[in-house]
Design an enzyme around this catalytic site. Structure first.
Site, mmCIF file in Angstrom:
data_model
loop_
_atom_site.group_PDB
_atom_site.id
_atom_site.type_symbol
_atom_site.label_atom_id
_atom_site.label_comp_id
_atom_site.label_asym_id
_atom_site.label_seq_id
_atom_site.Cartn_x
_atom_site.Cartn_y
_atom_site.Cartn_z
ATOM 1 N N GLY A 1 19.652 -0.113 138.905
ATOM 2 C CA GLY A 1 18.843 1.082 138.652
ATOM 3 C C GLY A 1 17.471 1.140 138.498
ATOM 4 N N GLN B 1 22.820 8.361 136.840
ATOM 5 C CA GLN B 1 24.117 8.852 135.960
ATOM 6 C C GLN B 1 24.915 9.753 136.703
ATOM 7 O OE1 GLN B 1 24.996 8.253 132.916
ATOM 8 N NE2 GLN B 1 23.425 6.760 132.454
ATOM 9 N N SER C 1 23.132 2.983 140.630
ATOM 10 C CA SER C 1 23.669 1.498 139.691
ATOM 11 C C SER C 1 24.855 1.626 139.569
ATOM 12 C CB SER C 1 22.688 1.417 138.369
ATOM 13 O OG SER C 1 23.051 0.054 138.148
ATOM 14 N N CYS D 1 15.417 3.740 114.938
ATOM 15 C CA CYS D 1 16.073 2.306 114.733
ATOM 16 C C CYS D 1 16.881 1.854 115.954
ATOM 17 C CB CYS D 1 17.076 2.412 113.663
ATOM 18 S SG CYS D 1 16.284 2.247 112.103
HETATM 19 C C1 LIG Z 1 18.988 7.502 134.366
HETATM 20 C C2 LIG Z 1 18.898 6.077 134.489
HETATM 21 N N1 LIG Z 1 18.159 5.390 135.280
HETATM 22 C C3 LIG Z 1 18.082 4.029 135.213
HETATM 23 C C4 LIG Z 1 18.998 3.296 134.733
HETATM 24 C C5 LIG Z 1 18.837 1.845 134.805
HETATM 25 O O1 LIG Z 1 19.747 1.139 135.512
HETATM 26 P P1 LIG Z 1 20.114 -0.400 135.428
HETATM 27 O O2 LIG Z 1 20.736 -0.584 133.919
HETATM 28 O O3 LIG Z 1 21.059 -0.645 136.619
HETATM 29 O O4 LIG Z 1 18.759 -0.836 135.797
HETATM 30 C C6 LIG Z 1 19.844 3.803 133.762
HETATM 31 C C7 LIG Z 1 20.823 2.870 132.771
HETATM 32 O O5 LIG Z 1 20.658 2.621 131.731
HETATM 33 C C8 LIG Z 1 19.803 5.081 133.707
HETATM 34 O O6 LIG Z 1 20.556 5.800 132.776
#
Ligand SMILES: Cc1ncc(COP(=O)(O)O)c(C=O)c1O
Lengths: 147, 395
Positions: B75, B183, B203, B329
């Site tokens: 992603g 998501q 992703s 944190c």
């Molecule tokens: C909305 C969103 N965009 C991008 C990502 C990044 O995806 P990846 O972990 O496959 O690089 C995530 C994952 O945490 C996400 O929730």
């Protein structure tokens, strides 16, 4: 991520609570950054810390350092308590992750703030004690906002 | 092993379990059909065909053409590519990009980087539910605007964005529209033509597929620069020998997600609402973050006043419950989550957030256990909190 000692003090914090009519109370940190510690001291006429309690808003390390700091100053004179540094707190906890070192500094500051309050209330000066840096009293109204 | 020792995994927005049928589909492409898809011999054609099949499944699920799906390393890579390469390709038209304050860092930090390269980026505000205001979007559009990038649904608070409306606005103004659907894909039906989406990031590991594989949908006709230069893979736009097992697993995961979507998400929604109702009713001084109904089927996000999120997470972990928080944190910085601040939460309330994201395997009985644990832990932490003490004194 945390040592067993830190986890123990986080899970079973020592000396949580308040002391009514405490000899000195110190609150340091701020809610914005996510850490607030408050220490209550009950100090007798011989300047010995008879009792100590704390309240902390913060991460696991913040709770554990507060708990350990109270253990380290309990039964000590105010002068001995002044010498309890953040290093001593960290060592007693078998170390902290680097990003959490500031929690131990906050614990040291909270003790100093409570001692400062005690000194002010009783019109005495404690040699080597400086006015604590952070004080959150101005910001206190904010967190009670209803949403 | 007693009751306490079991694992209750409620962090499915972070990642999901790779479905056994997905792993099974992948395995032969490690051990038997390991040929390089670019080679000419028959043996390698099997790998090539497997990629084509996965691409067809994915394209079909979006109403896209197969040649519009480009596999990436996940992603973050898809988001980086969409923004950087589109910005460069359309530099002649303008230098302005519109996105929102609640995007994933893969978009936000790419936006920051583009600003350093001389682009201008508008970060739109959201309302208290975390919804992008389309009126603000319209006002932000300039003659030099070349790209609008708004996520399909937010990863922290789950709010689903008015994507159709945004797509319509983008089309009306002749501006490219990219959406980070990392998501949403697999949880919400998406049709790229109906929604006027020009680019879409996804992703695999968010929908029971493997980690480290993603795709970027790029509508035919959209000018976009190559991301990785090298061989002719992915129509020369993303060179490098394909992650064949990953791609096969992705295809299997999408096939599965589409097949189970209706039943899975309606079950998740029911449990999500059950969890939300119980927590709000039974834990005082608590709020729900994100839109009450227009949110991802598996997302819940609460703020518990007077306590801090990391300590809550550690205590939940000790009970075998996995969740996440937007506290400073846990973000590794001094500030709490940018998303929670964007919906207008004061810092101290943002620090006390807890995100629990369900899966199809989540049971009501598990959630009952979670609610009881949360109640107990929140009370314990409040009794330790100077903020709670001050609040109670004032009552
Ligand atoms: C909305 C969103 N965009 C991008 C990502 C990044 O995806 P990846 O972990 O496959 O690089 C995530 C994952 O945490 C996400 O929730």
């Amino acid at each position: 991520m945390y040592s067993d000692k830190v986890m123990d003090h986080f899970q079973n914090p020592r000396n949580v609570g308040e002391i009514e009519d405490a000899s000195g109370v110190g609150t340091v940190g701020n809610a914005k950054c996510g850490d607030i510690m408050r220490i209550y001291l009950d100090i007798d006429d011989n300047q010995v810390i008879q009792d100590v309690k704390f309240k902390t808003f913060g991460c696991g390390a913040a709770v554990a350092t507060s708990s350990m700091a109270t253990e380290l100053v309990k039964g000590k004179t105010v002068f001995e308590a002044l010498k309890v540094t953040n290093k001593a707190v960290m060592e007693a906890l078998d170390g902290l992750p680097p990003v959490k070192v500031h929690c131990s500094l906050l614990a040291e500051e909270a003790i100093h703030a409570a001692l400062w309050d005690y000194a002010e209330k009783h019109g005495i000066t404690i040699e080597g004690l400086e006015k604590p840096k952070s004080d959150i009293h101005e910001g206190e109204e904010e967190e009670s906002e209803e949403y | 092993m007693g009751e306490e020792k079991r694992l209750i995994y409620l962090d499915n927005a972070a990642t999901t379990k790779t479905a056994p049928e997905v792993v099974e589909a992948m395995l032969p492409y490690f051990t038997e059909l390991y040929g390089n898809p670019s080679s000419v011999y028959e043996f390698s054609q099997k790998s090539k065909e497997a990629i084509t099949r996965a691409r067809e499944i994915i394209a079909g699920s979006l109403g896209a053409k197969t040649e519009e799906i480009y596999f990436t390393g996940g992603g973050s890579e898809s988001d980086n590519w969409a923004l950087k390469a589109a910005a460069e390709a359309y530099r002649g038209k303008g230098n302005h990009i519109i996105t929102s304050k609640i995007e994933h860092h893969a978009v936000l930090h790419t936006g920051d980087w583009l600003e350093k390269q001389g682009y201008e980026v508008t970060y739109l505000d959201v309302d208290e539910n975390g919804t992008v205001k389309t009126e603000e979007l319209k006002k932000a559009i300039r003659p030099t605007t070349i790209l609008i990038s708004i996520m399909f649904a937010n990863n922290e608070i789950g709010t689903i964005q008015p994507v159709k409306e945004i797509g319509r606005i983008a089309k009306e103004h002749g501006i490219l529209f990219h959406t980070d659907a990392v998501q949403a894909f697999g949880q919400i039906p998406i049709h790229v033509d109906e929604l006027n989406i020009d680019m879409l990031s996804s992703s695999a590991h968010k929908l029971n597929g493997p980690k480290g594989i993603g795709f970027l949908y790029i509508r035919k006709g959209v000018k976009i620069r190559s991301l990785i230069h090298g061989g002719a893979q992915e129509r020369k736009r993303r060179a490098g020998t394909e992650n064949v097992p990953g791609i096969v697993g992705y295809g299997a995961a999408v096939e599965r997600a589409v097949r189970t979507m209706e039943e899975r998400t309606s079950k998740e929604k029911e449990l999500r609402d059950y969890l939300i109702d119980r927590v709000l009713k039974e834990v005082p001084y608590t709020r729900l973050n994100g839109h009450r109904t227009n949110r991802l089927p598996n997302n819940t996000n609460f703020s518990f006043q007077f306590i801090e999120g990391e300590s809550l997470l550690i205590m939940l972990d000790m009970e075998g419950i996995c969740g996440s928080s937007g506290s400073a944190c846990t973000s590794g910085s001094l500030d709490p989550s940018h998303v929670l601040l964007a919906i207008g939460l004061p810092h101290e309330i943002a620090h006390g957030s807890l995100r629990l994201t369900l899966s199809e395997e989540t049971t009501k009985e598990e959630l009952d256990h979670v609610v009881e644990s949360v109640k107990k832990i929140v009370e314990k932490l409040r009794n330790m909190s100077p903020l709670y003490e001050d609040y109670m004194r004032r009552q």
